[in-house]
Design an enzyme around this catalytic site. Sequence first.
Site, short mmCIF file in Angstrom:
data_model
loop_
_atom_site.label_atom_id
_atom_site.label_comp_id
_atom_site.label_asym_id
_atom_site.label_seq_id
_atom_site.Cartn_x
_atom_site.Cartn_y
_atom_site.Cartn_z
N PHE A 234 0.92 -1.36 0.20
CA PHE A 234 -0.18 0.07 -0.03
C PHE A 234 0.64 1.23 0.35
O PHE A 234 1.60 1.39 0.73
CB PHE A 234 -0.61 0.38 1.53
CG PHE A 234 -2.11 0.93 0.92
CD1 PHE A 234 -2.62 1.05 0.72
CD2 PHE A 234 -2.05 2.03 1.63
CE1 PHE A 234 -3.96 1.79 -0.10
CE2 PHE A 234 -2.62 3.40 1.96
CZ PHE A 234 -3.78 3.23 1.02
N TYR B 134 -11.06 -1.11 11.03
CA TYR B 134 -12.47 -0.11 9.85
C TYR B 134 -12.75 -1.09 9.14
O TYR B 134 -13.08 -0.97 8.29
CB TYR B 134 -12.07 0.89 9.48
CG TYR B 134 -10.64 1.43 9.03
CD1 TYR B 134 -10.47 1.67 7.87
CD2 TYR B 134 -9.38 2.45 9.74
CE1 TYR B 134 -9.55 1.62 6.58
CE2 TYR B 134 -8.76 2.40 9.18
CZ TYR B 134 -7.74 2.62 7.58
OH TYR B 134 -7.12 2.60 7.20
N LYS B 135 -11.96 -1.84 8.64
CA LYS B 135 -12.14 -2.95 8.16
C LYS B 135 -13.22 -3.72 8.27
O LYS B 135 -13.72 -3.55 8.68
CB LYS B 135 -10.74 -3.11 7.13
CG LYS B 135 -10.01 -1.52 5.99
CD LYS B 135 -8.47 -2.39 5.92
CE LYS B 135 -8.02 -1.80 5.37
NZ LYS B 135 -8.53 -1.04 3.88
N ASP C 270 2.05 -5.73 7.67
CA ASP C 270 0.79 -5.13 7.75
C ASP C 270 -0.27 -6.55 7.63
O ASP C 270 -0.20 -6.48 6.61
CB ASP C 270 0.90 -4.27 7.09
CG ASP C 270 -0.16 -3.13 6.72
OD1 ASP C 270 -1.19 -3.53 7.07
OD2 ASP C 270 0.03 -2.10 6.08
N ARG D 115 -13.47 -4.36 -7.67
CA ARG D 115 -12.12 -4.51 -5.96
C ARG D 115 -14.01 -5.69 -5.29
O ARG D 115 -14.16 -4.14 -4.81
CB ARG D 115 -11.21 -3.33 -4.91
CG ARG D 115 -10.77 -4.33 -4.15
CD ARG D 115 -9.96 -3.95 -3.19
NE ARG D 115 -10.45 -2.40 -2.53
CZ ARG D 115 -9.93 -1.68 -1.52
NH1 ARG D 115 -8.99 -2.34 -1.24
NH2 ARG D 115 -10.39 -1.16 -1.16
C1 PLP Z 1 -2.52 -2.23 3.39
C2 PLP Z 1 -2.25 -0.39 3.85
N1 PLP Z 1 -1.46 0.14 4.96
C3 PLP Z 1 -1.85 0.99 5.63
C4 PLP Z 1 -2.72 2.20 5.06
C5 PLP Z 1 -3.19 3.18 5.54
O1 PLP Z 1 -4.29 3.58 6.92
P1 PLP Z 1 -4.78 4.57 7.15
O2 PLP Z 1 -5.24 5.31 7.14
O3 PLP Z 1 -5.73 4.03 8.79
O4 PLP Z 1 -3.46 5.13 8.12
C6 PLP Z 1 -4.39 1.11 4.24
C7 PLP Z 1 -5.37 1.71 4.02
O5 PLP Z 1 -7.35 0.74 3.28
C8 PLP Z 1 -3.53 0.10 4.35
O6 PLP Z 1 -4.73 -0.67 3.44
#
Ligand code: PLP
Length: 398
Positions: free
Chosen positions: A114, A210-211, A185, A357
Amino acid sequence: MTRDFADTRALFDLPEGVIYLDGNSLGPLPKAAAARVARTVTEEWGQMLITGWNKAGWMEQPSKTGDRIGRLIGAEPGHVVMGDTLSIKVYQALASALEMNPTRRVILSDTGNFPSDLYMAEGLCRTLGPDYNLKTVAPEQVLEALDDTVAVMMITEVDYRTGRRHDMAALTARAHEVGALAVWDLAHSAGALPVEVAKGGADFAVGCTYKYLNSGPGGPAFIYVAPRHAETARPALSGWLGHEAPFAFDLDYRPGRGIERMRVGTPPVLQLAALDASLDIWDKVEMADIRDASLALTDRFIAGVETACPGLELATPRDHAMRGSQVSFRHPEGYAIMQALIARGVIGDFRAPDILRFGFTPLFINAEDVDKAVAIIKDVMDGALWDRPEYKTRARVT
Ligand SMILES: Cc1ncc(COP(=O)(O)O)c(C=O)c1O
């Protein structure tokens, strides 16, 4: 424990006429969360005012809730704490891991990660100095890219775009063999599939709630630090609530005990209340049952869409071991197609450049939903119903 997901579906507030295939991005509202938050607002904040920190246990909430998440990710009790956003937790884990491997300068990640994880790593390297750098390779090449220059391997277990899943135990074992630390992660794994951070040997793990865990927009992230590092990892974001004695108000920082040191500042009490209500649902189910149901749903969806819509190209691995709990298809008009689906009650999302998705969350999605969604996708594709100007104007959030 229940294997009957009709029971858990009844615990969510899902709007009529909607097939919600986006619980991998923002989970829906658990019915009990609304009441729990309202109670925290009126009875705790409203009546207790500042005494709520002691009387309502707000100060302990980040580690109490952390343990509930810990059960879902295979962590040892007492080694997960809540707070901040995932990007911040990525930074914290990465900074501590780099400091524990002081002779090396390379963070290894992959191009499927990400972007925020990569941006945080770049920002950290800039702060640490010109010798530090982030190296990214294709997801299939991480194993062979692990060598004795790598200080920290930072990988997202399930790819947010394709749903491709890395082998946590194998990559972590290889990272350790070459003398690197492993930061995982779990944004698209926690609540999606069985995760074993302890058995898998992860040094640090982070994730959001939140997912799949349904804590609501802006819900707090979590961080896990392996017990072997708990008393030695040094927090880069050394905020007062990670101090050994925050209310001593010492001028010098001393890290708190174990995972407590990964706290930074004031915890989000209202969001933690929502998360806690959601975790009551998670207490009723086993991750292995969720996984079985998720694989059945994703198999059914893949087979249905491939038969009905030859114009959509599968981007998700077919191999169960290499798949998370989402299915993605590619199409050059993916954005417009998704808007047309949303207009017809099938809610998924779009990830640039061309990914449609769809998330599968057995707590509230069943086979009938999958079949209905496939029929609607077929209608949209067969009739090119997406080919309208209003579906092509990109919104700020896709
Ligand atoms: C794999 C991954 N890492 C990091 C993040 C970023 O998260 P945040 O907005 O809570 O900092 C996300 C957000 O969807 C994500 O999917």
